[in-house]
Design a protein around this motif. Sequence first.
Motif, PDB file in Angstrom:
ATOM      1  N   MET A   1      32.268  42.553  19.555  1.00  0.00           N
ATOM      2  CA  MET A   1      31.881  42.854  20.927  1.00  0.00           C
ATOM      3  C   MET A   1      33.140  43.176  21.718  1.00  0.00           C
ATOM      4  N   ASP A   2      33.113  44.297  22.419  1.00  0.00           N
ATOM      5  CA  ASP A   2      34.280  44.661  23.221  1.00  0.00           C
ATOM      6  C   ASP A   2      34.105  44.161  24.663  1.00  0.00           C
ATOM      7  N   ILE A   3      35.181  44.277  25.436  1.00  0.00           N
ATOM      8  CA  ILE A   3      35.171  43.762  26.806  1.00  0.00           C
ATOM      9  C   ILE A   3      34.138  44.469  27.670  1.00  0.00           C
ATOM     10  N   ASN A   4      33.899  45.743  27.416  1.00  0.00           N
ATOM     11  CA  ASN A   4      32.932  46.488  28.214  1.00  0.00           C
ATOM     12  C   ASN A   4      31.514  45.948  27.983  1.00  0.00           C
ATOM     13  N   GLU A   5      31.161  45.754  26.718  1.00  0.00           N
ATOM     14  CA  GLU A   5      29.833  45.218  26.388  1.00  0.00           C
ATOM     15  C   GLU A   5      29.677  43.801  26.941  1.00  0.00           C
ATOM     16  N   ALA A   6      30.721  43.008  26.807  1.00  0.00           N
ATOM     17  CA  ALA A   6      30.676  41.635  27.308  1.00  0.00           C
ATOM     18  C   ALA A   6      30.558  41.603  28.829  1.00  0.00           C
ATOM     19  N   THR A   7      31.250  42.498  29.508  1.00  0.00           N
ATOM     20  CA  THR A   7      31.152  42.560  30.968  1.00  0.00           C
ATOM     21  C   THR A   7      29.745  42.972  31.389  1.00  0.00           C
ATOM     22  N   ALA A   8      29.148  43.898  30.648  1.00  0.00           N
ATOM     23  CA  ALA A   8      27.764  44.295  30.935  1.00  0.00           C
ATOM     24  C   ALA A   8      26.824  43.098  30.808  1.00  0.00           C
ATOM     25  N   LYS A   9      27.050  42.275  29.784  1.00  0.00           N
ATOM     26  CA  LYS A   9      26.219  41.071  29.611  1.00  0.00           C
ATOM     27  C   LYS A   9      26.425  40.088  30.762  1.00  0.00           C
ATOM     28  N   ALA A  10      27.662  39.951  31.201  1.00  0.00           N
ATOM     29  CA  ALA A  10      27.954  39.061  32.321  1.00  0.00           C
ATOM     30  C   ALA A  10      27.278  39.560  33.604  1.00  0.00           C
ATOM     31  N   ILE A  11      27.324  40.860  33.825  1.00  0.00           N
ATOM     32  CA  ILE A  11      26.665  41.450  35.001  1.00  0.00           C
ATOM     33  C   ILE A  11      25.157  41.234  34.912  1.00  0.00           C
ATOM     34  N   ALA A  12      24.594  41.461  33.739  1.00  0.00           N
ATOM     35  CA  ALA A  12      23.149  41.276  33.552  1.00  0.00           C
ATOM     36  C   ALA A  12      22.754  39.820  33.817  1.00  0.00           C
TER      37      ALA A  12
ATOM     38  N   ASN B   1      25.603  49.556  28.057  1.00  0.00           N
ATOM     39  CA  ASN B   1      26.887  49.791  27.399  1.00  0.00           C
ATOM     40  C   ASN B   1      27.039  51.250  26.977  1.00  0.00           C
ATOM     41  N   GLU B   2      26.517  52.149  27.800  1.00  0.00           N
ATOM     42  CA  GLU B   2      26.624  53.588  27.535  1.00  0.00           C
ATOM     43  C   GLU B   2      27.779  54.224  28.304  1.00  0.00           C
ATOM     44  N   ARG B   3      28.423  53.459  29.149  1.00  0.00           N
ATOM     45  CA  ARG B   3      29.573  53.982  29.896  1.00  0.00           C
ATOM     46  C   ARG B   3      30.509  52.833  30.228  1.00  0.00           C
ATOM     47  N   ASP B   4      31.770  53.179  30.421  1.00  0.00           N
ATOM     48  CA  ASP B   4      32.767  52.176  30.792  1.00  0.00           C
ATOM     49  C   ASP B   4      32.511  51.693  32.215  1.00  0.00           C
ATOM     50  N   ILE B   5      32.873  50.464  32.454  1.00  0.00           N
ATOM     51  CA  ILE B   5      32.714  49.873  33.777  1.00  0.00           C
ATOM     52  C   ILE B   5      34.073  49.904  34.470  1.00  0.00           C
TER      53      ILE B   5
ATOM     54  N   VAL C   1      36.877  49.050  37.398  1.00  0.00           N
ATOM     55  CA  VAL C   1      37.286  47.854  38.131  1.00  0.00           C
ATOM     56  C   VAL C   1      36.665  47.849  39.527  1.00  0.00           C
ATOM     57  N   THR C   2      36.607  49.005  40.160  1.00  0.00           N
ATOM     58  CA  THR C   2      36.017  49.069  41.505  1.00  0.00           C
ATOM     59  C   THR C   2      34.539  48.690  41.471  1.00  0.00           C
ATOM     60  N   GLN C   3      33.847  49.074  40.403  1.00  0.00           N
ATOM     61  CA  GLN C   3      32.431  48.718  40.272  1.00  0.00           C
ATOM     62  C   GLN C   3      32.267  47.219  40.047  1.00  0.00           C
ATOM     63  N   ILE C   4      33.158  46.631  39.259  1.00  0.00           N
ATOM     64  CA  ILE C   4      33.127  45.178  39.059  1.00  0.00           C
ATOM     65  C   ILE C   4      33.294  44.482  40.402  1.00  0.00           C
ATOM     66  N   ALA C   5      34.208  44.975  41.220  1.00  0.00           N
ATOM     67  CA  ALA C   5      34.443  44.383  42.538  1.00  0.00           C
ATOM     68  C   ALA C   5      33.209  44.518  43.423  1.00  0.00           C
ATOM     69  N   GLN C   6      32.564  45.694  43.402  1.00  0.00           N
ATOM     70  CA  GLN C   6      31.359  45.911  44.216  1.00  0.00           C
ATOM     71  C   GLN C   6      30.237  44.959  43.787  1.00  0.00           C
ATOM     72  N   LEU C   7      30.048  44.817  42.485  1.00  0.00           N
ATOM     73  CA  LEU C   7      28.975  43.958  41.971  1.00  0.00           C
ATOM     74  C   LEU C   7      29.277  42.481  42.244  1.00  0.00           C
TER      75      LEU C   7
ATOM     76  N   GLU D   1      35.866  36.414  38.027  1.00  0.00           N
ATOM     77  CA  GLU D   1      34.862  35.513  37.455  1.00  0.00           C
ATOM     78  C   GLU D   1      33.920  36.267  36.510  1.00  0.00           C
ATOM     79  N   LEU D   2      33.617  37.518  36.835  1.00  0.00           N
ATOM     80  CA  LEU D   2      32.806  38.335  35.914  1.00  0.00           C
ATOM     81  C   LEU D   2      33.558  38.556  34.602  1.00  0.00           C
ATOM     82  N   ILE D   3      34.857  38.822  34.702  1.00  0.00           N
ATOM     83  CA  ILE D   3      35.667  39.041  33.508  1.00  0.00           C
ATOM     84  C   ILE D   3      35.770  37.744  32.692  1.00  0.00           C
ATOM     85  N   GLU D   4      35.926  36.621  33.367  1.00  0.00           N
ATOM     86  CA  GLU D   4      35.979  35.334  32.655  1.00  0.00           C
ATOM     87  C   GLU D   4      34.673  35.076  31.906  1.00  0.00           C
ATOM     88  N   GLU D   5      33.547  35.398  32.535  1.00  0.00           N
ATOM     89  CA  GLU D   5      32.256  35.249  31.853  1.00  0.00           C
ATOM     90  C   GLU D   5      32.175  36.190  30.657  1.00  0.00           C
ATOM     91  N   ALA D   6      32.689  37.396  30.815  1.00  0.00           N
ATOM     92  CA  ALA D   6      32.708  38.354  29.705  1.00  0.00           C
ATOM     93  C   ALA D   6      33.532  37.802  28.544  1.00  0.00           C
TER      94      ALA D   6
END
Length: 122
Positions: A1-12, A42-46, A48-54, A64-69
């Motif tokens: 699992m890469d960081i992008n997929e893991a971040t998507a799971k954290a966002i979900a 996980n069809e596109r990269d996330i 940093v600005t989007q992580i901040a918005q979410l 905290e989203l990255i830590e969860e990822a």
Amino acid sequence: MDINEATAKAIAAERSAAGLTIKELSEKSGVPERTLIRMLKNERDIKVTQIAQLAEVFGINPHELIEEAEKFIARAARNEARERESRITDDLIEPRFENLPPQELAASRDMNRNLEAETPDE
């Protein structure tokens, strides 16, 4: 699992905990709905600005989203290690018994089988 997929799971997970639909999250965060859907699949990269918005919508800091990822990544790595260990163990044990009939298979795993064979029936 890469960081992008893991971040998507954290966002979900955060979206679910917040009780938001994708459309609601899109409206509150300013991330277009289609982009959000593609991120979660996980069809596109996330970005940093989007992580901040979410993160702002969820009431948390972006890190905290990255830590969860990272926790998702660590959990996936542990599960992979367990599966590998299980396959190795199965490969070492099973070939010894694969050609035995069921009754002999059970007896071959019986720790007292030799003792019972030496004890005469009365």
